[in-house]
Structure formats: C-alpha cells, structure tokens
Motif scaffolding. Structure first.
Motif, PDB file in Angstrom:
ATOM      1  N   ARG A   1       0.820  -1.217   0.000  1.00 53.15           N
ATOM      2  CA  ARG A   1       0.000   0.000   0.000  1.00 53.15           C
ATOM      3  C   ARG A   1       0.854   1.267   0.000  1.00 53.15           C
ATOM      4  N   SER A   2       2.132   1.150   0.373  1.00 60.21           N
ATOM      5  CA  SER A   2       2.991   2.343   0.364  1.00 60.21           C
ATOM      6  C   SER A   2       3.197   2.872  -1.058  1.00 60.21           C
ATOM      7  N   ILE A   3       3.107   1.990  -2.069  1.00 63.40           N
ATOM      8  CA  ILE A   3       3.222   2.446  -3.461  1.00 63.40           C
ATOM      9  C   ILE A   3       2.018   3.323  -3.815  1.00 63.40           C
ATOM     10  N   TYR A   4       0.829   2.880  -3.415  1.00 63.99           N
ATOM     11  CA  TYR A   4      -0.372   3.689  -3.647  1.00 63.99           C
ATOM     12  C   TYR A   4      -0.247   5.028  -2.933  1.00 63.99           C
ATOM     13  N   GLU A   5       0.199   4.990  -1.684  1.00 62.42           N
ATOM     14  CA  GLU A   5       0.331   6.223  -0.907  1.00 62.42           C
ATOM     15  C   GLU A   5       1.320   7.190  -1.563  1.00 62.42           C
ATOM     16  N   GLN A   6       2.451   6.674  -2.017  1.00 60.24           N
ATOM     17  CA  GLN A   6       3.419   7.554  -2.666  1.00 60.24           C
ATOM     18  C   GLN A   6       2.863   8.120  -3.957  1.00 60.24           C
ATOM     19  N   SER A   7       2.102   7.310  -4.698  1.00 60.64           N
ATOM     20  CA  SER A   7       1.529   7.766  -5.957  1.00 60.64           C
ATOM     21  C   SER A   7       0.555   8.909  -5.736  1.00 60.64           C
ATOM     22  N   PHE A   8      -0.430   8.735  -4.836  1.00 57.55           N
ATOM     23  CA  PHE A   8      -1.420   9.808  -4.704  1.00 57.55           C
ATOM     24  C   PHE A   8      -0.868  11.022  -3.964  1.00 57.55           C
ATOM     25  N   ARG A   9       0.075  10.810  -3.053  1.00 63.66           N
ATOM     26  CA  ARG A   9       0.663  11.960  -2.362  1.00 63.66           C
ATOM     27  C   ARG A   9       1.508  12.800  -3.315  1.00 63.66           C
ATOM     28  N   GLN A  10       2.360  12.134  -4.076  1.00 62.65           N
ATOM     29  CA  GLN A  10       3.226  12.862  -5.002  1.00 62.65           C
ATOM     30  C   GLN A  10       2.425  13.461  -6.147  1.00 62.65           C
ATOM     31  N   GLY A  11       1.390  12.729  -6.607  1.00 62.49           N
ATOM     32  CA  GLY A  11       0.542  13.247  -7.672  1.00 62.49           C
ATOM     33  C   GLY A  11      -0.187  14.504  -7.239  1.00 62.49           C
ATOM     34  N   PHE A  12      -0.763  14.504  -6.035  1.00 61.49           N
ATOM     35  CA  PHE A  12      -1.463  15.688  -5.535  1.00 61.49           C
ATOM     36  C   PHE A  12      -0.503  16.865  -5.425  1.00 61.49           C
ATOM     37  N   ASN A  13       0.673  16.604  -4.873  1.00 59.18           N
ATOM     38  CA  ASN A  13       1.662  17.666  -4.708  1.00 59.18           C
ATOM     39  C   ASN A  13       2.060  18.276  -6.053  1.00 59.18           C
TER      40      ASN A  13
ATOM     41  N   PHE B   1       0.222  18.682  -8.736  1.00 57.99           N
ATOM     42  CA  PHE B   1      -0.813  19.513  -9.346  1.00 57.99           C
ATOM     43  C   PHE B   1      -1.403  20.571  -8.415  1.00 57.99           C
ATOM     44  N   TYR B   2      -1.263  20.372  -7.090  1.00 61.36           N
ATOM     45  CA  TYR B   2      -1.917  21.291  -6.153  1.00 61.36           C
ATOM     46  C   TYR B   2      -0.995  21.821  -5.048  1.00 61.36           C
ATOM     47  N   GLY B   3       0.211  21.307  -4.955  1.00 65.69           N
ATOM     48  CA  GLY B   3       1.116  21.795  -3.924  1.00 65.69           C
ATOM     49  C   GLY B   3       0.959  21.062  -2.609  1.00 65.69           C
ATOM     50  N   ASN B   4       1.440  21.666  -1.547  1.00 65.07           N
ATOM     51  CA  ASN B   4       1.501  21.033  -0.230  1.00 65.07           C
ATOM     52  C   ASN B   4       0.104  20.809   0.351  1.00 65.07           C
ATOM     53  N   ILE B   5      -0.208  19.580   0.708  1.00 67.58           N
ATOM     54  CA  ILE B   5      -1.515  19.251   1.277  1.00 67.58           C
ATOM     55  C   ILE B   5      -1.781  20.018   2.561  1.00 67.58           C
ATOM     56  N   LYS B   6      -0.729  20.407   3.279  1.00 67.39           N
ATOM     57  CA  LYS B   6      -0.891  21.125   4.542  1.00 67.39           C
ATOM     58  C   LYS B   6      -1.445  22.530   4.343  1.00 67.39           C
ATOM     59  N   ASP B   7      -1.456  23.000   3.098  1.00 70.42           N
ATOM     60  CA  ASP B   7      -2.015  24.320   2.813  1.00 70.42           C
ATOM     61  C   ASP B   7      -3.536  24.294   2.720  1.00 70.42           C
ATOM     62  N   TYR B   8      -4.144  23.104   2.739  1.00 63.85           N
ATOM     63  CA  TYR B   8      -5.575  22.972   2.492  1.00 63.85           C
ATOM     64  C   TYR B   8      -6.330  22.424   3.698  1.00 63.85           C
ATOM     65  N   THR B   9      -7.565  22.883   3.820  1.00 63.22           N
ATOM     66  CA  THR B   9      -8.559  22.186   4.634  1.00 63.22           C
ATOM     67  C   THR B   9      -9.358  21.311   3.673  1.00 63.22           C
ATOM     68  N   ILE B  10      -9.416  20.012   3.941  1.00 67.69           N
ATOM     69  CA  ILE B  10     -10.075  19.059   3.041  1.00 67.69           C
ATOM     70  C   ILE B  10     -11.464  18.720   3.575  1.00 67.69           C
TER      71      ILE B  10
ATOM     72  N   ASP C   1      -6.340   9.756   3.945  1.00 67.81           N
ATOM     73  CA  ASP C   1      -4.930  10.101   4.119  1.00 67.81           C
ATOM     74  C   ASP C   1      -4.727  11.608   3.933  1.00 67.81           C
ATOM     75  N   MET C   2      -5.396  12.188   2.950  1.00 63.91           N
ATOM     76  CA  MET C   2      -5.286  13.622   2.703  1.00 63.91           C
ATOM     77  C   MET C   2      -5.807  14.437   3.892  1.00 63.91           C
ATOM     78  N   ILE C   3      -6.920  13.992   4.460  1.00 66.63           N
ATOM     79  CA  ILE C   3      -7.503  14.684   5.619  1.00 66.63           C
ATOM     80  C   ILE C   3      -6.512  14.688   6.782  1.00 66.63           C
ATOM     81  N   LYS C   4      -5.917  13.539   7.042  1.00 64.67           N
ATOM     82  CA  LYS C   4      -4.936  13.449   8.128  1.00 64.67           C
ATOM     83  C   LYS C   4      -3.700  14.288   7.827  1.00 64.67           C
ATOM     84  N   ALA C   5      -3.216  14.203   6.575  1.00 69.68           N
ATOM     85  CA  ALA C   5      -1.989  14.908   6.210  1.00 69.68           C
ATOM     86  C   ALA C   5      -2.172  16.423   6.210  1.00 69.68           C
ATOM     87  N   SER C   6      -3.406  16.892   6.005  1.00 76.10           N
ATOM     88  CA  SER C   6      -3.635  18.343   5.980  1.00 76.10           C
ATOM     89  C   SER C   6      -3.323  18.982   7.331  1.00 76.10           C
TER      90      SER C   6
END
Length: 326
Positions: free
Chosen positions: A96-108, A110-119, A140-145
């Motif tokens: 599952r770490s491959i999935y996590e790296q894919s969506f985390r890096q993909g979001f970053n 196109f949208y930058g740091n997830i910590k900049d957002y309230t999800i 994961d995005m909610i937690k990472a924000s």
C-alpha cells in the motif's frame, strides 16, 4: 527489475518508455492472467520494442480474475462500487505504500503542499461501503492536511454548508472533494459564493441521479458554488494513480502515467492523438498488478499528453477485448 523509487522519479519521455518496457517484461513473466492474455495475442517481449506495441489488458479482467504479479501478502483489496448483486472489480495491492506515494506525489505535483488545504469530503456512496480506494486516499489527505476542520460528511449537508461558508469567509484555502450527485444535492439546498475554495468532482451519479453531460454538470456546479471552475479527478479502482483537471475539461497525468486511445472498432489498434477512441492507461505504479489497462471510457488525447473524457462504452460496444473466457 525497475525499483519503485525509479517510477516516481521519471523525468523524461525516455525514462517513461524504458520503465514501461521493463515493467511489461516483469509482468509478462510474473502475472499469469496478463501472460495468458499476451499469449492469446501472440505477443512476446521479443516483439515489444516501444510502448505502443504493449498489449492492454481489458479492465473487465479485474472483475473475473485475480490480476496480480507478486506472491507477497496482499495488504489491501480495493473494490469498485456496483449495484446490488453486480460483480465488482477487485484490485489486490501487495504494497500500500506504493499507492500512498503515488497519490501523495501526484497531488503535490498539481496542487502543492496538502498542509495548505482544509479538506472537506462529500463522498456518501463511498463511505457507505468497504474497500474504496478513493476513501483510502482522501482519508490520508484529511490526516496529512493537519487541519482540525478537515473531515468527511455523509448526508449532513447542513453541517457542511455552515462549515464551508465559515471557512471560506475566513480566507482559509479549502478543497471540497465530492461525488457529482452529492455536490448537486448540496447546491440545490444552498447557493454559495465561494472565494477561497477549490471544488473537485470525482465522478458520476452512481445510479442516484440522471447522468449529465460534463458541460451541463459543470455549469450547474459553477453557478451553485459561485466559482469560475470545477476541478475533476480521474481515477478508478484498477489504478493506483490519478489524473487531474483544473476546470477546463483536460486532465493531466503525473510523470509515471500515460493515456492513449484505441480504435473503437478494433481494440488492438492504437490511434493518433486528437482522435476519439477507447481510453488505454499506462499506470506504472500498478507494478504488482497490471500497468497496461484498456478502460471502458471514451476520450481524446492531445499532443501534450493531456486528455479529455467524452463518455463510456456500453458493454455491447466492447470489441476485440474478450479474447479469454471470463
């Protein structure tokens, strides 16, 4: 064999092509379902010189077969939504770490740091079942924000309305992620004038409403939320990567993902860019399942690798794919 960190550090067309050819050889050798499909097409690694030569596995195989390479323990099984009694797709994930790296890096990307957002997530049909890869990603995005206001909303539209208005008026950077029918429910109950919110729709009506063409849906949502653009996410159970549209209808992929189109009348023939055809996806993060998938979506791909989705095939329209008994 290509390593995971090489997939996520792809920086050029040459990098992508080399990685795709290496992964094809690996999956031909280690994925029994994919190997059988290639054998029926008389395709062998010695025949494959470029990515356009690679066979694309029809996405229906994820409903009827266990599409997997690794003999490692399966850590996660993602399943598609479906009507009662329908056969759903299953994606067996051994890391599952491959999935996590894919969506985390993909979001970053196109949208930058997830910590900049309230999800704020409005995904009722996904929350109501087990095995959703979208819920896994958004959770994961909610937690990472790191924002205390980030969270899921099921059917409590009134609470979401108040939270959205309050946060937007405070100038907080918000991302509202929702399935189309739920976003329509929300704007029917309240008209917004949002200034600091990205509204992102993740898909269709899931049987809850009449399907709308994209332009009609986007017009209603733009008016309802008071925004100039509606963003979109293109993903599916069978993929570990996502493409994003910033509101112009054109999706862009991360560097380890590509979209091509096939001839609607001949599923084994790829088309030139700009022509409407069946969507084929290369997702190199699918390293332990199958990275080469022929979807049931219709669309166009452009010279810069961006693409648009126009519609879907009916099952009766899929030609040249059912080469194995399902």
């Amino acid at each position: 064999m290509i390593k995971t960190n090489e997939i996520f550090s792809i920086a050029s067309e040459e990098d992508f092509n080399n990685a795709a050819l290496d992964i094809f050889k690996f999956q031909f050798k280690n994925n029994g379902v994919y190997r059988s499909f290639c054998d029926l097409l008389y395709k062998h690694p010695s025949d494959i010189k470029r990515i356009e030569d690679i066979p694309f596995l029809p996405i229906q195989f994820f409903k009827s077969h266990k599409v997997i390479c690794s003999t490692s323990t399966v850590e996660e099984v993602f399943s598609s939504s479906g009507t009662t009694g329908a056969i759903t797709s299953k994606h067996f994930v051994t890391d599952r770490s491959i999935y996590e790296q894919s969506f985390r890096q993909g979001f970053n990307t196109f949208y930058g740091n997830i910590k900049d957002y309230t999800i704020l997530a409005l995904l009722p049909n996904y929350l109501e079942r087990e095995g959703s890869s979208l819920i896994y990603m958004v959770n994961d995005m909610i937690k990472a924000s790191g924002q205390p206001e980030s969270g899921f909303y099921l059917n409590n539209l009134e609470a979401l309305k108040k939270q959205l208005i309050a946060l937007d008026s405070e100038g907080k950077k918000i991302m509202l992620i929702g399935v189309s029918f739920a976003l329509l429910d929300l704007v029917e109950s309240h008209q917004f004038q949002l200034k600091n919110t990205i509204v992102m729709e993740t898909g269709g009506m899931k049987g809850r409403r009449k399907e709308l063409v994209r332009d009609e849906l986007q017009t209603i949502l733009k008016q309802g939320f008071g925004v100039s653009k509606i963003h979109s996410e293109y993903g599916m159970t069978e993929l570990l990567s996502q493409a994003y549209s910033h509101g112009d209808g054109l999706f862009k992929c991360p560097n380890w993902m590509r979209v091509l189109t096939r001839d609607p009348e001949d599923a084994l023939t790829l088309q030139k860019r700009g022509k409407t055809g069946g969507i084929n996806v290369i997702d190199l993060s699918n390293i332990n399942s199958c990275a080469f998938i022929a979807t049931q979506d219709l669309g166009r791909v452009y010279i810069d690798h961006s693409f648009e989705i126009i519609g879907r095939f009916d099952s009766s329209d899929i030609r040249g794919c059912n080469l194995m008994v399902l």
